[in-house]
Design a protein around this motif. Sequence first.
Motif, PDB file in Angstrom:
ATOM      1  N   GLU A 152      38.927 -33.321 -22.575  1.00  0.00           N
ATOM      2  CA  GLU A 152      40.235 -33.955 -22.395  1.00  0.00           C
ATOM      3  C   GLU A 152      41.272 -32.968 -21.895  1.00  0.00           C
ATOM      4  OE1 GLU A 152      41.245 -37.131 -22.706  1.00  0.00           O
ATOM      5  OE2 GLU A 152      39.190 -37.790 -23.089  1.00  0.00           O
ATOM      6  N   LEU A 153      41.140 -31.727 -22.286  1.00  0.00           N
ATOM      7  CA  LEU A 153      42.097 -30.699 -21.869  1.00  0.00           C
ATOM      8  C   LEU A 153      41.718 -30.085 -20.518  1.00  0.00           C
ATOM      9  CD1 LEU A 153      43.067 -31.114 -24.780  1.00  0.00           C
ATOM     10  CD2 LEU A 153      43.272 -28.628 -24.995  1.00  0.00           C
ATOM     11  N   GLY A 154      40.532 -30.438 -20.009  1.00  0.00           N
ATOM     12  CA  GLY A 154      40.092 -29.893 -18.726  1.00  0.00           C
ATOM     13  C   GLY A 154      39.714 -28.433 -18.805  1.00  0.00           C
ATOM     14  N   LEU A 155      39.318 -27.972 -19.986  1.00  0.00           N
ATOM     15  CA  LEU A 155      39.002 -26.557 -20.197  1.00  0.00           C
ATOM     16  C   LEU A 155      37.518 -26.380 -20.525  1.00  0.00           C
ATOM     17  CD1 LEU A 155      42.125 -25.620 -22.363  1.00  0.00           C
ATOM     18  CD2 LEU A 155      41.706 -24.970 -19.973  1.00  0.00           C
ATOM     19  N   PRO A 156      36.975 -25.193 -20.274  1.00  0.00           N
ATOM     20  CA  PRO A 156      35.559 -24.956 -20.604  1.00  0.00           C
ATOM     21  C   PRO A 156      35.351 -24.975 -22.113  1.00  0.00           C
ATOM     22  CG  PRO A 156      36.626 -22.911 -19.950  1.00  0.00           C
ATOM     23  CD  PRO A 156      37.615 -24.005 -19.658  1.00  0.00           C
ATOM     24  N   PHE A 157      34.174 -25.429 -22.526  1.00  0.00           N
ATOM     25  CA  PHE A 157      33.893 -25.553 -23.949  1.00  0.00           C
ATOM     26  C   PHE A 157      33.684 -24.193 -24.617  1.00  0.00           C
ATOM     27  CE2 PHE A 157      30.557 -26.182 -27.286  1.00  0.00           C
ATOM     28  CZ  PHE A 157      31.375 -26.818 -28.211  1.00  0.00           C
ATOM     29  N   GLY A 158      33.306 -23.194 -23.830  1.00  0.00           N
ATOM     30  CA  GLY A 158      32.926 -21.883 -24.376  1.00  0.00           C
ATOM     31  C   GLY A 158      33.802 -21.334 -25.478  1.00  0.00           C
ATOM     32  N   PRO A 159      35.133 -21.205 -25.289  1.00  0.00           N
ATOM     33  CA  PRO A 159      35.971 -20.603 -26.331  1.00  0.00           C
ATOM     34  C   PRO A 159      36.361 -21.555 -27.464  1.00  0.00           C
ATOM     35  CG  PRO A 159      37.280 -21.072 -24.378  1.00  0.00           C
ATOM     36  CD  PRO A 159      35.868 -21.407 -24.023  1.00  0.00           C
ATOM     37  N   PHE A 160      36.000 -22.841 -27.368  1.00  0.00           N
ATOM     38  CA  PHE A 160      36.485 -23.807 -28.355  1.00  0.00           C
ATOM     39  C   PHE A 160      35.855 -23.665 -29.741  1.00  0.00           C
ATOM     40  CE2 PHE A 160      38.777 -25.902 -25.039  1.00  0.00           C
ATOM     41  CZ  PHE A 160      39.789 -26.582 -25.703  1.00  0.00           C
ATOM     42  N   PRO A 161      34.545 -23.430 -29.865  1.00  0.00           N
ATOM     43  CA  PRO A 161      33.995 -23.319 -31.229  1.00  0.00           C
ATOM     44  C   PRO A 161      34.708 -22.264 -32.079  1.00  0.00           C
ATOM     45  CG  PRO A 161      32.223 -23.561 -29.647  1.00  0.00           C
ATOM     46  CD  PRO A 161      33.477 -23.398 -28.854  1.00  0.00           C
ATOM     47  N   GLU A 162      34.943 -21.083 -31.506  1.00  0.00           N
ATOM     48  CA  GLU A 162      35.633 -20.033 -32.256  1.00  0.00           C
ATOM     49  C   GLU A 162      37.080 -20.408 -32.508  1.00  0.00           C
ATOM     50  OE1 GLU A 162      36.550 -16.545 -34.259  1.00  0.00           O
ATOM     51  OE2 GLU A 162      34.630 -17.534 -33.826  1.00  0.00           O
ATOM     52  N   PHE A 163      37.746 -20.996 -31.519  1.00  0.00           N
ATOM     53  CA  PHE A 163      39.148 -21.403 -31.662  1.00  0.00           C
ATOM     54  C   PHE A 163      39.285 -22.440 -32.778  1.00  0.00           C
ATOM     55  CE2 PHE A 163      42.764 -24.135 -30.561  1.00  0.00           C
ATOM     56  CZ  PHE A 163      43.772 -23.202 -30.379  1.00  0.00           C
ATOM     57  N   LEU A 164      38.421 -23.441 -32.790  1.00  0.00           N
ATOM     58  CA  LEU A 164      38.489 -24.487 -33.809  1.00  0.00           C
ATOM     59  C   LEU A 164      38.066 -23.962 -35.185  1.00  0.00           C
ATOM     60  CD1 LEU A 164      37.057 -27.422 -31.660  1.00  0.00           C
ATOM     61  CD2 LEU A 164      39.377 -27.261 -32.567  1.00  0.00           C
ATOM     62  N   ARG A 165      37.154 -22.987 -35.198  1.00  0.00           N
ATOM     63  CA  ARG A 165      36.751 -22.382 -36.475  1.00  0.00           C
ATOM     64  C   ARG A 165      37.949 -21.701 -37.127  1.00  0.00           C
ATOM     65  NH1 ARG A 165      35.517 -17.744 -38.617  1.00  0.00           N
ATOM     66  NH2 ARG A 165      35.870 -16.596 -36.660  1.00  0.00           N
ATOM     67  N   ARG A 166      38.770 -21.025 -36.316  1.00  0.00           N
ATOM     68  CA  ARG A 166      39.964 -20.372 -36.865  1.00  0.00           C
ATOM     69  C   ARG A 166      40.960 -21.403 -37.406  1.00  0.00           C
ATOM     70  NH1 ARG A 166      41.323 -15.614 -32.395  1.00  0.00           N
ATOM     71  NH2 ARG A 166      39.385 -14.429 -32.685  1.00  0.00           N
ATOM     72  N   LEU A 167      41.109 -22.519 -36.680  1.00  0.00           N
ATOM     73  CA  LEU A 167      42.011 -23.564 -37.169  1.00  0.00           C
ATOM     74  C   LEU A 167      41.483 -24.146 -38.477  1.00  0.00           C
ATOM     75  CD1 LEU A 167      42.982 -25.545 -33.914  1.00  0.00           C
ATOM     76  CD2 LEU A 167      44.305 -23.795 -35.121  1.00  0.00           C
ATOM     77  N   LYS A 168      40.166 -24.221 -38.618  1.00  0.00           N
ATOM     78  CA  LYS A 168      39.590 -24.717 -39.866  1.00  0.00           C
ATOM     79  C   LYS A 168      39.849 -23.728 -41.005  1.00  0.00           C
ATOM     80  CE  LYS A 168      35.244 -26.084 -42.068  1.00  0.00           C
ATOM     81  NZ  LYS A 168      35.423 -25.153 -43.185  1.00  0.00           N
ATOM     82  N   ASN A 169      39.711 -22.432 -40.704  1.00  0.00           N
ATOM     83  CA  ASN A 169      39.965 -21.420 -41.729  1.00  0.00           C
ATOM     84  C   ASN A 169      41.415 -21.444 -42.195  1.00  0.00           C
ATOM     85  OD1 ASN A 169      37.314 -20.615 -41.603  1.00  0.00           O
ATOM     86  ND2 ASN A 169      37.711 -18.857 -40.245  1.00  0.00           N
ATOM     87  N   GLN A 170      42.306 -21.889 -41.297  1.00  0.00           N
ATOM     88  CA  GLN A 170      43.728 -21.997 -41.646  1.00  0.00           C
ATOM     89  C   GLN A 170      44.046 -23.355 -42.272  1.00  0.00           C
ATOM     90  OE1 GLN A 170      46.185 -20.972 -38.182  1.00  0.00           O
ATOM     91  NE2 GLN A 170      44.589 -19.578 -37.482  1.00  0.00           N
ATOM     92  N   GLN A 171      42.994 -24.163 -42.470  1.00  0.00           N
ATOM     93  CA  GLN A 171      43.113 -25.493 -43.087  1.00  0.00           C
ATOM     94  C   GLN A 171      44.014 -26.425 -42.266  1.00  0.00           C
ATOM     95  OE1 GLN A 171      44.297 -24.811 -47.177  1.00  0.00           O
ATOM     96  NE2 GLN A 171      42.188 -24.361 -47.783  1.00  0.00           N
ATOM     97  N   ILE A 172      43.941 -26.246 -40.918  1.00  0.00           N
ATOM     98  CA  ILE A 172      44.688 -27.119 -40.007  1.00  0.00           C
ATOM     99  C   ILE A 172      43.794 -28.261 -39.539  1.00  0.00           C
ATOM    100  CG2 ILE A 172      45.807 -27.210 -37.726  1.00  0.00           C
ATOM    101  CD1 ILE A 172      46.722 -24.318 -38.240  1.00  0.00           C
ATOM    102  N   VAL A 173      42.510 -27.972 -39.341  1.00  0.00           N
ATOM    103  CA  VAL A 173      41.538 -29.018 -39.026  1.00  0.00           C
ATOM    104  C   VAL A 173      40.390 -28.920 -40.024  1.00  0.00           C
ATOM    105  CG1 VAL A 173      42.104 -28.936 -36.555  1.00  0.00           C
ATOM    106  CG2 VAL A 173      40.153 -27.609 -37.433  1.00  0.00           C
TER     107      VAL A 173
END
Length: 436
Positions: free
Chosen positions: A60-81
């Motif tokens: 949806e953002l038109g971006l490569p999936f490559g950096p997303f797993p780590e990015f979303l993992r950090r948001l999970k660690n911050q209890q945002i997702v």
Amino acid sequence: MSETLLNYPPALVAKPRIPFRPHPPADFEEAGLFHAQVESLVLKFLLSHGIASGRRTADELGLPFGPFPEFLRRLKNQQIVSYTDSASANDFLYSLTDVGRARAQLYFNECSYVGTAPVPFDDYVKSVAAQSITFEHPKKEDLRRAFADLLISEEMFEVLGPAINSGRGLFLYGYPGNGKTSIAERITRCFGSTIWIPKVIEASGQLIKLFDLSAHEPVEAHRSSLLRADDFDHRWIEIRRPTLIAGGELRMEDLEIHFDPVTKVSEAPLQLKSNNGTLLIDDFGRQRIAPIELLNRWTVPLEKRYDFLSLYNGKQIRVPFDQLILFSTNLEPRQLVDESFMRRIPYKIFAQDPDEATFRELFAMFAAKLGFLEVDEAALDHLINRHYRKADRPFRACQPRDLLLQVRNYCVYNDLPLEMKPHYFDFAANNYFTVM
């Protein structure tokens, strides 16, 4: 290097060009995006959709999936997702936590845009330069292909060709009904190429929507899939070189960036949407703004090929002004503009009335398109003698089509065979020329 090549004017020496194609970024930094920008787009997307996989979010953002797993993992660690479930290909389904929803709402209040990530303004400027209309040099065969559905004289081709090759601007003037708008609408076809534009641009923190389905024609729909081919940056879209038309409704504000105070998103003006293509000011002189105001607004852009636009915060940015500007008017250009401006529009092309032979050719061409089996020469002679020669009425290029449409409608309504007869033409002409 040969002596012949050395003596060539620099502008005529062909330089090989690599076609512009936006390459996919490896990560967010290469895409020119900050962490906060990506976070804002991701959280607003999840706020709008509830639950989505990492891959769909990247899509949806038109971006490569490559950096997303780590990015979303950090948001999970911050209890945002939080993880909702597992997904295919080592992916997960994500949703917002209460903290995430609160943060997403703050982002949404700052700017309600949800969609493709923006492209940095500097990248857009470079793309316009790489795809400049001045690199295109259509030849006679290109013009013939572009105007195949119109009847254009050789004399008009000889004048139009150099004017289009100039990549600057031209006046099309003459009596109404002689095809000025039709000619202008087909000029972009001469270039026969496509360009890439970003869907959204980011300039000094402001989002500017550039891609417009009402103005741009996508070459094809690039469908996203699990195994999509990432051979281009999906924040961009490939379109046919654009042709934008502004008629009597044109206002001065249409030439400025329009900021929506509710959504906090801006809309690109006409000249930005028409970059690398054609911008037609149709029926010039009939706009809501005085011709001199419009021309004064574009004095510098026409000369320098760049323009200055203001962002909502008052900051000015220099933007490319790279299109073929066409002015179509029923008035004599000297009645509208002064000599200094006429110098900046080097080509003035008169769309003259067709002669009788051309007029008859137009009848034959439109008769075939409208389903008439043949042209009745006796009926056509009657029309020309009675409604043109005796009335001392000039031929106009649009009239064969208009009169044949009236004959066709008359036949259809009365359940008659589709053919030409003198009294059919009398009926059509009496309607058509009532006040002409």
